[in-house]
Design an enzyme around this catalytic site. Structure first.
Site, PDB file in Angstrom:
ATOM      1  N   TRP A  17      -0.205   7.427   9.299  1.00 53.84           N
ATOM      2  CA  TRP A  17       0.708   7.123  10.407  1.00 53.84           C
ATOM      3  C   TRP A  17       2.129   6.857   9.904  1.00 53.84           C
ATOM      4  CZ3 TRP A  17      -1.641   3.871  14.997  1.00 53.84           C
ATOM      5  CH2 TRP A  17      -2.551   4.677  15.680  1.00 53.84           C
ATOM      6  N   ASN A  18       2.295   6.404   8.662  1.00 61.13           N
ATOM      7  CA  ASN A  18       3.642   6.364   8.070  1.00 61.13           C
ATOM      8  C   ASN A  18       4.218   7.773   8.068  1.00 61.13           C
ATOM      9  OD1 ASN A  18       2.645   3.961   5.535  1.00 61.13           O
ATOM     10  ND2 ASN A  18       3.629   3.577   7.500  1.00 61.13           N
ATOM     11  N   THR A  66       2.116   1.373  13.042  1.00 58.44           N
ATOM     12  CA  THR A  66       0.725   1.250  12.616  1.00 58.44           C
ATOM     13  C   THR A  66       0.178  -0.147  12.865  1.00 58.44           C
ATOM     14  OG1 THR A  66       1.228   2.843  10.879  1.00 58.44           O
ATOM     15  CG2 THR A  66      -0.878   1.702  10.737  1.00 58.44           C
ATOM     16  N   HIS A 114       0.816  -1.209   0.000  1.00 64.83           N
ATOM     17  CA  HIS A 114       0.000   0.000   0.000  1.00 64.83           C
ATOM     18  C   HIS A 114       0.856   1.268   0.000  1.00 64.83           C
ATOM     19  CE1 HIS A 114       0.908   1.111   4.175  1.00 64.83           C
ATOM     20  NE2 HIS A 114       0.851  -0.188   4.447  1.00 64.83           N
ATOM     21  N   GLU A 132      -1.248  -6.354   7.915  1.00 67.09           N
ATOM     22  CA  GLU A 132       0.091  -6.109   8.450  1.00 67.09           C
ATOM     23  C   GLU A 132       0.265  -6.879   9.750  1.00 67.09           C
ATOM     24  OE1 GLU A 132       3.151  -5.781   8.419  1.00 67.09           O
ATOM     25  OE2 GLU A 132       3.356  -3.698   7.737  1.00 67.09           O
ATOM     26  N   HIS A 171       0.607  -5.491   2.770  1.00 60.60           N
ATOM     27  CA  HIS A 171       1.488  -4.713   3.636  1.00 60.60           C
ATOM     28  C   HIS A 171       2.912  -5.251   3.608  1.00 60.60           C
ATOM     29  CE1 HIS A 171      -2.232  -3.018   5.387  1.00 60.60           C
ATOM     30  NE2 HIS A 171      -2.694  -4.218   5.081  1.00 60.60           N
ATOM     31  N   GLY A 172       3.823  -4.465   4.153  1.00 60.51           N
ATOM     32  CA  GLY A 172       5.225  -4.829   4.124  1.00 60.51           C
ATOM     33  C   GLY A 172       5.501  -6.224   4.637  1.00 60.51           C
ATOM     34  N   ARG A 197      -6.080   1.039   4.022  1.00 60.24           N
ATOM     35  CA  ARG A 197      -4.980   1.538   3.201  1.00 60.24           C
ATOM     36  C   ARG A 197      -4.638   0.587   2.064  1.00 60.24           C
ATOM     37  NH1 ARG A 197      -3.132   0.196   8.342  1.00 60.24           N
ATOM     38  NH2 ARG A 197      -1.267  -1.129   8.551  1.00 60.24           N
TER      39      ARG A 197
END
Length: 346
Positions: free
Chosen positions: A106-107, A113, A101, A204, A274-275, A150
């Site tokens: 918040w990033n 997050t 995303h 995430e 997500h990451g 997100r």
């Protein structure tokens, strides 16, 4: 083709699942609507003993058939045994697109997050749009996104740039009313739509007591080494949170159970997540070790392309808009798809 799933012994809930001789880390298949009868035996994996259960090809074909997508309103339907056999004979090729995303609010504020549901920033919106431009010539039949806004925003915004101009529609399957109220009655409209399936398993990793804390202040409070260990180790979770290993157990299981069967029958899939959930999936696709995956970095809004064919995943890097000719040169099918889009636009 055999599927092997190995529920681990002892306290760990992880297991190793094999589809077409490919290992994937996943918990047991309690969610599966098709129970796989198995023959159990023990093997040594790393430092722990695990049991492996091997199902027959017939059982796997039933699972994959059940996962076949035929319409937006009815995403999971059954293929005949002959249809499945034919699909394997054709050695279906499919595209798999992974997108992390875009930047979230918040990033931007440098806060942990995790599973807090925070939307994209203006920059994140633009990153999603640019990601869409990069994949605008790659076929997409189905979209999987996490349950967090997100990731869903990223998927939806990316598809606004796609040249096939189909409409992504989030499927709501939480209860009978949601299914009934969201039903599409036009077959033609269904054909012009792309189902979007959301799953918490793609979320995430949960950062526990770090969620909402400023990353810099947290490092000052607990020490840089401790925070680095929480963030970058494979099996050490933050207080009351998930480690990357725990995140991988749910994310890769979902990929094996729900997404990979779609690729087997030739569906082109995009995943917006997500990451850490994507790192987990890439660990499976690229056969990375736990040490290799912790150093893997994924940029926000940059899509990765894999080609799935004959049971193998081949990474094709990141499509880069108008200069992605090298990606399309890899397969005749993708080149033909782009040519068709070009013809339709003239």
């Amino acid at each position: 083709m055999a599927a092997v799933c190995s529920p681990s012994l002892g306290t760990s809930s992880s297991s190793r699942c094999y589809v077409s001789s490919r290992p994937c880390i996943c918990p047991d298949l309690r969610r599966s609507s098709v129970r796989l009868s198995s023959e159990v035996f023990k093997v040594e994996i790393g430092r722990s003993e695990r049991s492996l259960c091997q199902s027959s090809r017939k059982k796997l074909s039933a699972v994959i058939a059940l996962a076949s997508q035929t319409s937006v309103s009815d995403p999971i339907s059954t293929l005949s045994r002959n249809d499945f056999s034919d699909s394997l004979k054709k050695s279906n090729e499919a595209a798999l697109i992974l997108i992390r995303h875009g930047e979230s609010l918040w990033n931007e504020k440098n806060l942990f997050t995790g599973c807090v549901d925070v939307p994209l920033t203006k920059k994140g919106v633009e990153e999603a749009i640019q990601a869409g431009k990069r994949i605008s010539n790659i076929p997409v039949d189905m979209i999987y996104a996490s349950s967090l806004i997100r990731a869903q925003m990223t998927a939806m915004l990316a598809m606004t740039q796609h040249r096939q101009q189909k409409v992504p529609i989030i499927l709501h399957d939480e209860n009978e009313r949601a299914r009934t109220w969201g039903h599409i009655f036009s077959e033609e409209t269904k054909k012009q739509s792309i189902p979007v399936i959301t799953a918490w398993q793609l979320n995430e990793r949960m950062y526990g007591e770090l969620q909402g804390l400023n990353k810099h202040e947290t490092a000052e409070r607990y020490g840089k080494e401790q925070v680095h260990e929480w963030r970058r180790s494979y099996d050490i979770p933050p207080p009351n949170g998930e480690s990357l290993e725990m995140c991988a157990q749910r994310a890769v299981t979902y990929f094996c159970d729900e997404i990979e069967p779609q690729l087997f029958i030739g569906k082109n899939v995009m995943i917006a997540a997500h990451g850490n959930s994507l790192r987990s999936i890439i660990m499976y696709l690229d056969k990375l070790t736990s040490q290799e995956v912790i150093s893997l970095e994924l940029s926000t809004g940059i899509p990765l392309l894999y080609i799935f064919k004959e049971g193998r995943f081949v990474r094709r890097g990141s499509p880069v808009g108008p200069t992605e000719a090298g990606v399309y040169a890899y397969t005749r099918r993708l080149a033909q798809y782009r040519q068709k889009l070009d013809e339709m636009s003239h």
